[in-house]
Every structure is written in C-alpha cells, then in structure tokens.
Design an enzyme around this catalytic site. Structure first.
Site, PDB file in Angstrom:
ATOM      1  N   ASP A   1       0.964  -1.170   0.079  1.00 19.62           N
ATOM      2  CA  ASP A   1       0.214  -0.262   0.002  1.00 19.62           C
ATOM      3  C   ASP A   1       1.021   1.345   0.140  1.00 19.62           C
ATOM      4  O   ASP A   1       1.767   1.402  -1.006  1.00 19.62           O
ATOM      5  CB  ASP A   1      -0.777  -0.133   0.989  1.00 19.62           C
ATOM      6  CG  ASP A   1      -2.100   0.912   1.179  1.00 19.62           C
ATOM      7  OD1 ASP A   1      -2.979   1.000   0.463  1.00 19.62           O
ATOM      8  OD2 ASP A   1      -1.879   2.017   1.856  1.00 19.62           O
TER       9      ASP A   1
ATOM     10  N   HIS B   1      -7.312  -6.721   0.371  1.00 20.27           N
ATOM     11  CA  HIS B   1      -6.158  -5.782   0.408  1.00 20.27           C
ATOM     12  C   HIS B   1      -5.289  -6.200   1.265  1.00 20.27           C
ATOM     13  O   HIS B   1      -3.771  -5.851   0.975  1.00 20.27           O
ATOM     14  CB  HIS B   1      -6.702  -4.152   0.519  1.00 20.27           C
ATOM     15  CG  HIS B   1      -5.814  -3.376   0.458  1.00 20.27           C
ATOM     16  ND1 HIS B   1      -4.718  -2.967  -0.813  1.00 20.27           N
ATOM     17  CD2 HIS B   1      -5.309  -2.563   1.445  1.00 20.27           C
ATOM     18  CE1 HIS B   1      -4.145  -2.090  -0.201  1.00 20.27           C
ATOM     19  NE2 HIS B   1      -4.370  -1.690   1.075  1.00 20.27           N
TER      20      HIS B   1
END
Length: 296
Positions: free
Chosen positions: A108, A272
C-alpha cells in the site's frame, strides 16, 4: 504488544534527518526492509516477518507519520510527506543499522515509498516487492465512476486541512474499523492484537500526518513521477495483488512492466491485506523471490 507479535525481534529507534523512525529487527542473513500501508503500522508484517527471519535480517519500520515514528509538521507543498522524503528516511535508517544495500518489501503506501526508493536509490535497493498497488499516476489517470467510487480516499483525504482531519477525528475508531473491513475480504483474519495496535496509533497526529501523505501523493509525488517518467526500475521486482480487489480494477502485471525491466507477479485470493489474510502464501512468495539473489 510489539514484542508479543514479533517474538525474537528487538525494537530500534533511529534518528534520521531530524526525526525518529521506529522499527523492529530480527533474524540473520541478507537484509530486508518491510514497509506497511495505510492505516496500519509495521505490525501488519507480524505473520510474515518471522518466516523471513529464518533466512534474512528483517527490519519492519513505521513510516514517518505512522505508528511510533515521528510525525513532523508539513508545509503548503506537502514536501515533508513526499515519497522521496519518506524513502530517504528508510534508506538512512538501514544505513544506520549497517546496511548499504538491501531488498525492500512494501504494501500500500509503503509500496509507494518502496517504488520511489528503487527509482531514487538504484544502488541501494537490490530487490523490490510491491503488494497490492499500481502507481499513483495510474490511479489518477484511469478514473471512471466505478474506480472513483472505490478509491474515494484519494479525493477525501487530500481535501484542504483540516476538513478530513476533523471528520475522521469525530469518530476515529469507527473510521479505522470501517477502513479495515472495507478493504479486507476476511476481516476475521485480522489479529485482535494487531488491530489494537492500529487503533492505539490512530491518534490526531497520525490522522493529520496520513492526510498529508495522501496530499503529497496527489501533488508533489506526481510532479516527481512526471519529471523522471523515462526512468525505469532496474532491480528485479515482485508484484503481488488481490485478485478480486486490485486485480478486478487494473491489469496489474502489464502496468508494472511499463515501470520496471524485470517483473514477475501473482494474484492472491484475498482482500487488500495480503500479509494478514494470506501470510503463508506471501511468505513463500517472498522467500522464493529473495532467495534468487541473496547477496543483496
């Protein structure tokens, strides 16, 4: 809490460029730096780092603005939270620990820092692994209604101070929980102790700093990317991504092949938070990738 989540690791705090970076270190062998994403801390690696430490010296660091690292004031141009500056922090951290060349793994926001590090410090980064991102310019450059709806933080968090800070600060625990559940395909896979750490660290200073991270991403970071658009990542690069998340929105591997000379990758069946939802698979992929060049 960190000691419980990282058995055998030690905490290190190093002052670089006038700020202090917090990290944990463990293992023996070729060095690997691991960088977390939003809205987490280095704790997100707690299920992967011990497995890597069987063969590597593993350093899991908090980015500036996150966790127990310092959260310096920003400026109107958001320069203190440019990925170039955040990458420099981590290069100096590793040098202070005795490592002039190392592999870097980022998830991320940490993957955005790692990407910039590979571009700015090619003699330092021996291998690069990025988890569940495409470059920021790709995100902003390929928007339609569906994408804009799913990446709404790219527009909310970049609003002028201190609108998002006040709105998030009205109920930070709710916002944090909502974010984790929105992005996680299997929320029950997130360890309670890890979530407690994310919640502890998600204070007003972190909320402010992380908004600045996103503001930099929408401004100065794009300027840096445009100025060296012809530069490519030279080191071997591994890309891992969520099949039903990022993989449903972007053609991930071809996108990264426009950025780097030597790219391999794989989609994982999870949300994610790959390192927490599929830690065994992430560990295996990283060990195999890092083993191919253990003189980094």
């Amino acid at each position: 809490m960190t000691a419980k989540l990282f058995p055998g690791f030690t905490q290190v705090r190093v002052t670089v460029g006038g700020i202090t970076i917090n990290a944990v270190r463990g293992g023996v062998g070729p060095p690997v730096l691991m960088l977390h994403g939003y809205p987490q801390t280095h704790v997100m690696w707690h299920r992967v780092a011990p497995g890597l430490a069987s063969r590597h010296t593993v350093v899991c660091a908090d980015l500036r603005g996150y966790g127990d690292s310092d959260k310096p004031d920003s400026d109107p141009g958001h320069q203190p939270y440019a990925k170039r500056v955040m990458a420099r922090d981590q290069v100096e951290l590793m040098r202070a620990l005795g490592f002039d060349r190392f592999a870097v793994v980022g998830h991320d926001r940490g993957a955005r820092v790692a990407r910039r590090m590979a571009l700015d410090h090619p003699d330092t980064v021996g291998r690069l692994a990025v988890l569940d991102i495409v470059p920021t310019a790709t995100v902003y450059g390929t928007l339609d209604q569906v994408h804009a709806t799913t990446v709404w933080r790219y527009f909310f968090l970049v609003q002028p101070p201190d609108l998002p800070e006040r709105l998030i600060g009205a109920d930070p625990s709710y916002y944090l929980t909502h974010t984790l559940r929105e992005w996680c395909a299997t929320p029950d896979r997130l360890a309670a102790d890890a979530v407690a750490e994310y919640r502890r660290c998600f204070d007003p200073a972190t909320i402010r700093a992380t908004c600045e991270d996103y503001r930099a991403g929408a401004s100065v970071d794009l300027d840096h990317d445009a100025s060296d658009a012809d530069h490519r990542i030279a080191c071997p690069t591994l890309v891992l991504w969520s099949a039903t998340g990022l993989g449903a929105a972007y053609d991930v591997l071809p996108t990264w092949r426009q950025q780097a000379d030597n790219v391999r990758g794989k989609a994982l069946d999870c949300g994610h938070f790959l390192a927490e939802e599929r830690p065994e698979e992430v560990t295996a992929q990283l060990l195999a990738f890092l083993a191919a060049d253990e003189d980094t």
